[in-house]
Design a protein around this motif. Structure first.
Motif, PDB file in Angstrom:
ATOM      1  N   LEU A   1       0.855  -1.192   0.000  1.00 17.95           N
ATOM      2  CA  LEU A   1       0.000   0.000   0.000  1.00 17.95           C
ATOM      3  C   LEU A   1       0.890   1.241   0.000  1.00 17.95           C
ATOM      4  O   LEU A   1       1.648   1.485   0.932  1.00 17.95           O
ATOM      5  CB  LEU A   1      -0.935  -0.002   1.209  1.00 17.95           C
ATOM      6  CG  LEU A   1      -1.959   1.120   1.256  1.00 17.95           C
ATOM      7  CD1 LEU A   1      -2.875   1.099   0.039  1.00 17.95           C
ATOM      8  CD2 LEU A   1      -2.781   1.034   2.536  1.00 17.95           C
TER       9      LEU A   1
ATOM     10  N   ASP B   1     -10.052   7.857   1.767  1.00 15.01           N
ATOM     11  CA  ASP B   1     -11.371   7.445   2.222  1.00 15.01           C
ATOM     12  C   ASP B   1     -12.397   8.336   1.524  1.00 15.01           C
ATOM     13  O   ASP B   1     -12.441   9.542   1.757  1.00 15.01           O
ATOM     14  CB  ASP B   1     -11.447   7.631   3.749  1.00 15.01           C
ATOM     15  CG  ASP B   1     -12.689   7.052   4.359  1.00 15.01           C
ATOM     16  OD1 ASP B   1     -13.490   6.427   3.643  1.00 15.01           O
ATOM     17  OD2 ASP B   1     -12.859   7.221   5.575  1.00 15.01           O
TER      18      ASP B   1
ATOM     19  N   GLN C   1     -10.231   0.055  -5.867  1.00 15.60           N
ATOM     20  CA  GLN C   1     -11.072   0.195  -4.688  1.00 15.60           C
ATOM     21  C   GLN C   1     -10.727  -0.903  -3.692  1.00 15.60           C
ATOM     22  O   GLN C   1     -10.248  -1.973  -4.063  1.00 15.60           O
ATOM     23  CB  GLN C   1     -12.544   0.109  -5.099  1.00 15.60           C
ATOM     24  CG  GLN C   1     -13.491   0.561  -4.032  1.00 15.60           C
ATOM     25  CD  GLN C   1     -14.903   0.768  -4.572  1.00 15.60           C
ATOM     26  OE1 GLN C   1     -15.092   1.110  -5.731  1.00 15.60           O
ATOM     27  NE2 GLN C   1     -15.880   0.562  -3.736  1.00 15.60           N
ATOM     28  N   VAL C   2     -10.964  -0.626  -2.423  1.00 13.24           N
ATOM     29  CA  VAL C   2     -10.802  -1.605  -1.355  1.00 13.24           C
ATOM     30  C   VAL C   2     -12.180  -2.219  -1.118  1.00 13.24           C
ATOM     31  O   VAL C   2     -13.190  -1.509  -1.188  1.00 13.24           O
ATOM     32  CB  VAL C   2     -10.258  -0.907  -0.083  1.00 13.24           C
ATOM     33  CG1 VAL C   2     -10.180  -1.858   1.089  1.00 13.24           C
ATOM     34  CG2 VAL C   2      -8.890  -0.281  -0.367  1.00 13.24           C
TER      35      VAL C   2
ATOM     36  N   LEU D   1      -6.401   0.582   7.222  1.00 15.15           N
ATOM     37  CA  LEU D   1      -5.333   0.651   6.229  1.00 15.15           C
ATOM     38  C   LEU D   1      -4.137   1.430   6.768  1.00 15.15           C
ATOM     39  O   LEU D   1      -4.307   2.415   7.483  1.00 15.15           O
ATOM     40  CB  LEU D   1      -5.842   1.299   4.941  1.00 15.15           C
ATOM     41  CG  LEU D   1      -6.987   0.575   4.237  1.00 15.15           C
ATOM     42  CD1 LEU D   1      -7.493   1.404   3.059  1.00 15.15           C
ATOM     43  CD2 LEU D   1      -6.564  -0.812   3.783  1.00 15.15           C
TER      44      LEU D   1
ATOM     45  N   ALA E   1     -13.003   3.007   0.410  1.00  7.45           N
ATOM     46  CA  ALA E   1     -11.597   3.419   0.336  1.00  7.45           C
ATOM     47  C   ALA E   1     -11.031   3.074  -1.037  1.00  7.45           C
ATOM     48  O   ALA E   1     -11.436   2.092  -1.661  1.00  7.45           O
ATOM     49  CB  ALA E   1     -10.789   2.729   1.427  1.00  7.45           C
TER      50      ALA E   1
ATOM     51  N   TYR F   1      -3.572   5.819   0.169  1.00  6.42           N
ATOM     52  CA  TYR F   1      -5.003   5.498   0.127  1.00  6.42           C
ATOM     53  C   TYR F   1      -5.806   6.734   0.505  1.00  6.42           C
ATOM     54  O   TYR F   1      -5.277   7.705   1.049  1.00  6.42           O
ATOM     55  CB  TYR F   1      -5.350   4.328   1.056  1.00  6.42           C
ATOM     56  CG  TYR F   1      -5.157   4.630   2.524  1.00  6.42           C
ATOM     57  CD1 TYR F   1      -6.212   5.075   3.318  1.00  6.42           C
ATOM     58  CD2 TYR F   1      -3.906   4.473   3.114  1.00  6.42           C
ATOM     59  CE1 TYR F   1      -6.019   5.356   4.660  1.00  6.42           C
ATOM     60  CE2 TYR F   1      -3.707   4.759   4.453  1.00  6.42           C
ATOM     61  CZ  TYR F   1      -4.771   5.193   5.221  1.00  6.42           C
ATOM     62  OH  TYR F   1      -4.579   5.475   6.546  1.00  6.42           O
TER      63      TYR F   1
ATOM     64  N   ALA G   1      -7.234   2.501  -2.944  1.00  9.60           N
ATOM     65  CA  ALA G   1      -5.842   2.198  -2.622  1.00  9.60           C
ATOM     66  C   ALA G   1      -4.957   2.370  -3.845  1.00  9.60           C
ATOM     67  O   ALA G   1      -5.338   2.018  -4.959  1.00  9.60           O
ATOM     68  CB  ALA G   1      -5.732   0.757  -2.117  1.00  9.60           C
TER      69      ALA G   1
ATOM     70  N   ALA H   1     -11.470   1.899   6.049  1.00  6.44           N
ATOM     71  CA  ALA H   1     -10.312   2.740   5.727  1.00  6.44           C
ATOM     72  C   ALA H   1      -9.415   2.920   6.949  1.00  6.44           C
ATOM     73  O   ALA H   1      -8.193   3.021   6.816  1.00  6.44           O
ATOM     74  CB  ALA H   1     -10.770   4.098   5.200  1.00  6.44           C
TER      75      ALA H   1
END
Length: 154
Positions: free
Chosen positions: A66, A71, A108-109, A118, A92, A69, A94, A115
């Motif tokens: 990562l 939110d 996208q997460v 992360l 979230a 990122y 990424a 979020a």
């Protein structure tokens, strides 16, 4: 793994699902080897110093780190898909660094990953994701999901 969910509009050829698993597909210049993701839709190499015109599909790493990122706590404006009768849920996004390819890929997460959980530098893996269009139709995309620290491979 093929579940019959069609690719989200505009992403045809960006990923594959099959016996080898789920993977993003970059375009690799057949002349110099430069990678581009998403794959280029026009002839030509992404490297301005190369005169190559053709590319071949190449699977990218399915694990990375990562890099950054955000939110998203607001509903995106049209034309981004969302059925009119559904309530917006924050999500979230990424930016994951793929060390072997020396590139960063956004995604996208999954909705079940907060979020707040992360952290920059954590290991992430590529997983299939689903969007729901404004007409309520499921469409395939990709997501980045955190993985345990003992599973870091790129």
């Amino acid at each position: 793994m093929t579940d019959g969910i069609p690719a989200a509009p505009g992403t045809d050829g960006w990923f594959r699902e099959g016996p080898e698993g789920f993977a993003l597909l970059a375009g690799r210049c057949t002349a110099c080897g430069a990678l581009s993701f998403p794959p280029r839709t026009v002839p030509g190499c992404p490297d301005p110093g190369c005169e190559g015109l053709e590319q071949s599909p190449e699977p990218l790493s399915t694990r990375g780190t990562l890099w950054s990122y955000t939110d998203a706590r607001y509903a995106p404006p049209p034309p981004y898909p969302r059925p009119a009768d559904t309530e917006f849920a924050p999500y979230a996004l990424a930016a994951v660094e793929l060390a072997a390819e020396r590139m960063i890929v956004l995604g996208q997460v999954p909705a079940d990953v907060a979020a707040e959980s992360l952290r920059v530098g954590m290991a992430m893996e590529l997983v299939p994701g689903t969007l729901v269009s404004s007409l309520g139709v499921e469409e395939r995309v990709w997501n980045w999901r955190p993985i345990g620290p003992s599973e870091v491979h790129t």
